[in-house]
Design an enzyme around this catalytic site. Sequence first.
Site, PDB file in Angstrom:
ATOM      1  NE  ARG A 214      -3.844  -1.912   2.727  1.00  0.00           N
ATOM      2  CZ  ARG A 214      -3.770  -3.324   3.243  1.00  0.00           C
ATOM      3  NH1 ARG A 214      -2.511  -3.232   3.905  1.00  0.00           N
ATOM      4  NH2 ARG A 214      -4.574  -4.261   3.503  1.00  0.00           N
ATOM      5  CE  LYS A 251      -8.049  -0.856   4.898  1.00  0.00           C
ATOM      6  NZ  LYS A 251      -8.472  -0.548   3.361  1.00  0.00           N
ATOM      7  NE  ARG A 330      -3.535  -2.912  -1.126  1.00  0.00           N
ATOM      8  CZ  ARG A 330      -3.128  -3.973  -0.728  1.00  0.00           C
ATOM      9  NH1 ARG A 330      -1.802  -4.084  -0.492  1.00  0.00           N
ATOM     10  NH2 ARG A 330      -3.912  -4.880   0.170  1.00  0.00           N
ATOM     11  CG  HIS A 353      -6.902  -8.047   0.927  1.00  0.00           C
ATOM     12  ND1 HIS A 353      -7.162  -8.236  -0.444  1.00  0.00           N
ATOM     13  CD2 HIS A 353      -6.599  -6.848   1.074  1.00  0.00           C
ATOM     14  CE1 HIS A 353      -7.135  -7.107  -1.067  1.00  0.00           C
ATOM     15  NE2 HIS A 353      -6.607  -6.348  -0.313  1.00  0.00           N
ATOM     16  CE1 TYR A 363      -6.819  -2.800  -3.324  1.00  0.00           C
ATOM     17  CE2 TYR A 363      -8.210  -3.879  -1.796  1.00  0.00           C
ATOM     18  CZ  TYR A 363      -7.529  -3.096  -1.981  1.00  0.00           C
ATOM     19  OH  TYR A 363      -7.115  -1.867  -1.042  1.00  0.00           O
TER      20      TYR A 363
END
Length: 401
Positions: A214, A251, A330, A353, A363
């Site tokens: 990211r 994240k 990304r 993820h 994505y």
Amino acid sequence: MTDTPKRAQRAGHGADTIYWDPSKKSFVGAVSLGHGPNGKRRRPKVYGKTKTEVRQKIRDLKKEVQTGVKAPANYTVADAVNDWLERGLKGRDEKGTIGKNRSMANKHLIPFIGKAKLKELSADDVDDWLDDRAEFLATRSLRDLLAILRRSIAHAQRRDKAARNVALLVTAPEGRPGRPSKALNLEEAKAVLIAARPSRLYAYLVLSLLSGVRTEEARPLTWDHVFLETKDGIPPHVAVWRSVRKHGETKTRKSRRTIALPKQVVEVLEEHMRWQKQERASRGMEWSPTGRVFTTRSGEPLDAANVRRDFKAIVKKAGLKPEWTPRELRHSFVSLLSDHGIPLERIALLVGHSSQATTEAVYRKQLRPVITQGAEAMDDIFAEDQEGEDTEGEEEGDAVA
């Protein structure tokens, strides 16, 4: 027998009264709230154009007394929002979370309902404001705006400056369709990298596109988390353990990951390290193995604005529309791997993820069933282009000879 007019009933002792005041040309409501600590009678007054308005103000005043909340008469929505931005987001990133919320509030909230007194703000007022903004903003932005107002009023409640949060009674409407995220195809990706080659952002873009980190993970990356020389058969890799989020956390927990690097990324980062050492030495600065991998010309950490500005110029140079954003590198990483045949569960691990459902829903732009892995796949994807460049170079060399 003559009828005698009935006398107006006098309010009982301690009861609330409403009467017309000719000097103020308005109705006055006198509220009895008992006696204060000094023994004096507490009898505040409220004013309104109609008796109904005065009765409502009396009810609100009594409710404030019961709840212990005394909302300041002149405390506005703008005051509440600014207080929340100043005091309610302590410890958050000034340029990230706070900057984003402040920008949205200054553009789309304060100019439209900022002057309204918070104690008089109604759910209808909030609905009308959001409906107006729905003509200009995407649904996601409307939800973010409503969240700002809700949190601002909640902050005011905790400071005894608001009795209730009317924003909780409102649902964000549907706004304009937002721009869907896109992914570069292989030819576009190659064009971007070629255009970026002379730029100081080149290594940043190569890492982002070929490893899927990211933008918020690439900017705080330090050299002690980059392992270009390894032993015992361990491939070169990068440890993605930090981001620019609060406290440096990634994240999600699964976002903390170690990613093997394609050969092209290793070569570019080695070149980038040599170049950075030379640049810092020429400026009289000491190169640090724990320093940032990507910095500005003055050696300061990159921020999102630096990256967006330089990336926009690179995209334009590559002959693409300037609407592309760094975070779509990304998306491109995911799509290129999927197109090359990497299984969905493997892609989810590579991009960090929490579930492959996120990868599939957000994505993934192309669906292909097949088999290989991250770093090896990127070497395969971009190898053909590299071989083409080498062949062209040999032909040019023969012609010169």
